[in-house]
Design an enzyme around this catalytic site. Structure first.
Site, PDB file in Angstrom:
ATOM      1  N   HIS A   1      31.105  -0.419  21.603  1.00  0.00           N
ATOM      2  CA  HIS A   1      31.207   0.820  20.818  1.00  0.00           C
ATOM      3  C   HIS A   1      32.639   1.376  20.821  1.00  0.00           C
ATOM      4  O   HIS A   1      33.232   1.526  19.760  1.00  0.00           O
ATOM      5  CB  HIS A   1      30.217   1.861  21.356  1.00  0.00           C
ATOM      6  CG  HIS A   1      30.216   3.143  20.579  1.00  0.00           C
ATOM      7  ND1 HIS A   1      29.069   3.830  20.249  1.00  0.00           N
ATOM      8  CD2 HIS A   1      31.235   3.884  20.063  1.00  0.00           C
ATOM      9  CE1 HIS A   1      29.377   4.906  19.549  1.00  0.00           C
ATOM     10  NE2 HIS A   1      30.689   4.963  19.430  1.00  0.00           N
TER      11      HIS A   1
ATOM     12  N   GLU B   1      28.573  13.691  19.208  1.00  0.00           N
ATOM     13  CA  GLU B   1      28.801  13.360  20.615  1.00  0.00           C
ATOM     14  C   GLU B   1      29.148  14.601  21.441  1.00  0.00           C
ATOM     15  O   GLU B   1      29.754  14.491  22.514  1.00  0.00           O
ATOM     16  CB  GLU B   1      29.932  12.313  20.747  1.00  0.00           C
ATOM     17  CG  GLU B   1      29.704  11.029  19.984  1.00  0.00           C
ATOM     18  CD  GLU B   1      28.529  10.190  20.490  1.00  0.00           C
ATOM     19  OE1 GLU B   1      27.879  10.594  21.482  1.00  0.00           O
ATOM     20  OE2 GLU B   1      28.264   9.149  19.885  1.00  0.00           O
TER      21      GLU B   1
ATOM     22  N   HIS C   1      37.349  10.467  22.089  1.00  0.00           N
ATOM     23  CA  HIS C   1      36.559   9.242  21.903  1.00  0.00           C
ATOM     24  C   HIS C   1      37.012   8.553  20.631  1.00  0.00           C
ATOM     25  O   HIS C   1      37.282   9.212  19.621  1.00  0.00           O
ATOM     26  CB  HIS C   1      35.072   9.602  21.811  1.00  0.00           C
ATOM     27  CG  HIS C   1      34.219   8.491  21.287  1.00  0.00           C
ATOM     28  ND1 HIS C   1      34.049   7.307  21.958  1.00  0.00           N
ATOM     29  CD2 HIS C   1      33.487   8.368  20.146  1.00  0.00           C
ATOM     30  CE1 HIS C   1      33.249   6.518  21.258  1.00  0.00           C
ATOM     31  NE2 HIS C   1      32.897   7.138  20.154  1.00  0.00           N
TER      32      HIS C   1
ATOM     33  N   HIS D   1      37.357   4.198  18.607  1.00  0.00           N
ATOM     34  CA  HIS D   1      36.858   2.820  18.530  1.00  0.00           C
ATOM     35  C   HIS D   1      38.020   1.831  18.425  1.00  0.00           C
ATOM     36  O   HIS D   1      38.155   1.155  17.396  1.00  0.00           O
ATOM     37  CB  HIS D   1      35.953   2.664  17.305  1.00  0.00           C
ATOM     38  CG  HIS D   1      34.818   3.645  17.222  1.00  0.00           C
ATOM     39  ND1 HIS D   1      34.192   3.976  16.043  1.00  0.00           N
ATOM     40  CD2 HIS D   1      34.185   4.354  18.183  1.00  0.00           C
ATOM     41  CE1 HIS D   1      33.209   4.851  16.271  1.00  0.00           C
ATOM     42  NE2 HIS D   1      33.204   5.106  17.567  1.00  0.00           N
TER      43      HIS D   1
ATOM     44  N   GLU E   1      52.842  -1.595  33.114  1.00  0.00           N
ATOM     45  CA  GLU E   1      52.663  -0.134  33.084  1.00  0.00           C
ATOM     46  C   GLU E   1      51.237   0.329  33.394  1.00  0.00           C
ATOM     47  O   GLU E   1      51.030   1.489  33.757  1.00  0.00           O
ATOM     48  CB  GLU E   1      53.001   0.390  31.677  1.00  0.00           C
ATOM     49  CG  GLU E   1      54.452   0.287  31.307  1.00  0.00           C
ATOM     50  CD  GLU E   1      55.247   1.459  31.845  1.00  0.00           C
ATOM     51  OE1 GLU E   1      54.882   2.608  31.548  1.00  0.00           O
ATOM     52  OE2 GLU E   1      56.227   1.223  32.566  1.00  0.00           O
TER      53      GLU E   1
HETATM   54  O1  2HA Z   1      30.997  10.388  15.380  1.00  0.00           O
HETATM   55  O2  2HA Z   1      32.212   7.838  17.029  1.00  0.00           O
HETATM   56  O3  2HA Z   1      30.084   7.793  18.570  1.00  0.00           O
HETATM   57  C1  2HA Z   1      31.298   9.075  15.311  1.00  0.00           C
HETATM   58  C2  2HA Z   1      31.237   8.390  16.601  1.00  0.00           C
HETATM   59  C3  2HA Z   1      29.965   8.409  17.340  1.00  0.00           C
HETATM   60 ZN    ZN Z   2      31.845   6.383  18.519  1.00  0.00          ZN
END
Ligand code: 2HA
Ligand code: ZN
Length: 284
Positions: free
Chosen positions: A210, A116, A139, A141, A169
């Site tokens: 995602h 990414e 980033h 998940h 908050e």
């Molecule tokens: O690299 O989260 O979006 C792993 C990820 C890709």
């Molecule tokens: Zn990801």
């Protein structure tokens, strides 16, 4: 030469990605983090630096020419970073208008930066136009935010308002709200460009089905942004199937704006209800 493993940016990176893993946000190789390093800072640790390798990025980012980033590796697991930082992390310097990256340290098994990388670098460039102090793109998940994208409208205003209503908050921590991208193929320049455009108006960008992207001035602050939004999503999922009896009204959200000196995203709260004869057109 100062010991790189004791550099505050390295200690903090290892601490934060470990914490992200412990929160369950980064299963297997999920997630990626990049930190823009201050030149004066990293040069104390890597003085006679030379490029170990040059890696092609596949995109251009002229605004970031010469800039150095500490970044997580592609296919690497956050849970392993603390045991082998030099394998799982790298320090790269962009050159040739961002088209190439010189590897200055790390990825010692022959690896490379996160898949990414385009979304990270384009988001850095976009965010620094809004806030020149921005240094971090993160980033991951987180389960509740991700789950929410299956059952809640992806309209950005509606999505944000729901989160603001879930914890007092929230509006203080992310008054700029949450932007949302529909499902897109990850790891591409296209999702990178789309994420960067969304970063122009908010520090949080949800990738439907995602995960989430966040930007901030340091790792702690950026982690805290995700943590707060994720907590709100968790509460939403606890109550979404129950009859709603109470909520945080727009009037209350306006009170929070005033008390904490923040400004909610323009037009995302109902206009303030001002009491008094002037509002009803009954001026004497
Ligand atoms: O690299 O989260 O979006 C792993 C990820 C890709
Ligand atoms: Zn990801």
């Amino acid at each position: 030469m100062k010991e790189l493993m004791r550099a505050p940016f390295m200690v903090e990176m290892i601490r934060i990605v470990t914490n992200m893993y412990d929160h369950g946000w980064d299963e297997r190789n999920g997630g990626n983090v990049s930190v823009l390093l201050d030149e004066n800072e990293w040069k104390e640790y890597l003085p006679a630096v030379h490029a170990l390798r040059v890696i092609s990025t596949g995109f251009a980012a002229p605004e970031l020419e010469g800039k150095c980033f500490l970044v997580t590796g592609t296919g690497k697991y956050f849970r392993n970073v603390q045991y082998a930082p030099d394998v799982n992390l790298g320090i790269v310097r962009l050159r040739d208008g961002g088209r190439n990256a010189e590897l200055l340290w790390g990825f010692s098994d022959g690896g490379s930066f996160t898949s990414e990388f385009p979304a990270h670098m384009m988001s850095h460039a976009a965010r620094r136009k809004v806030d020149p102090k921005n240094r971090v793109v993160m980033h991951c998940h987180p389960a509740n935010l991700l789950a929410m994208t299956y059952v809640h409208s992806l309209d950005e205003r509606a999505f944000t308002r729901t989160l603001w209503q879930m914890c007092t908050e929230c509006i203080i921590v992310f008054p700029d709200g949450v932007n949302v991208l529909p499902w897109m193929l990850c790891g591409t320049n296209e999702i990178g460009e789309a994420t960067a455009r969304k970063m122009e108006t908010a520090r949080l960008v949800v990738w439907a089905q995602h995960g989430i992207y966040a930007a901030g001035r340091d790792l702690d602050e950026t982690f805290g942004l995700i943590e707060t939004a994720e907590k709100a999503a968790e509460i939403y999922l606890k109550i979404a199937h129950l009859p709603l009896v109470n909520t945080i009204s727009d009037e209350a959200l306006h009170q929070l704006e005033v008390r904490f000196g923040v400004k909610a995203r323009e037009g995302w709260l109902a206009p303030e209800l001002r009491s008094g004869p002037d509002v009803r057109g009954e001026a004497k």
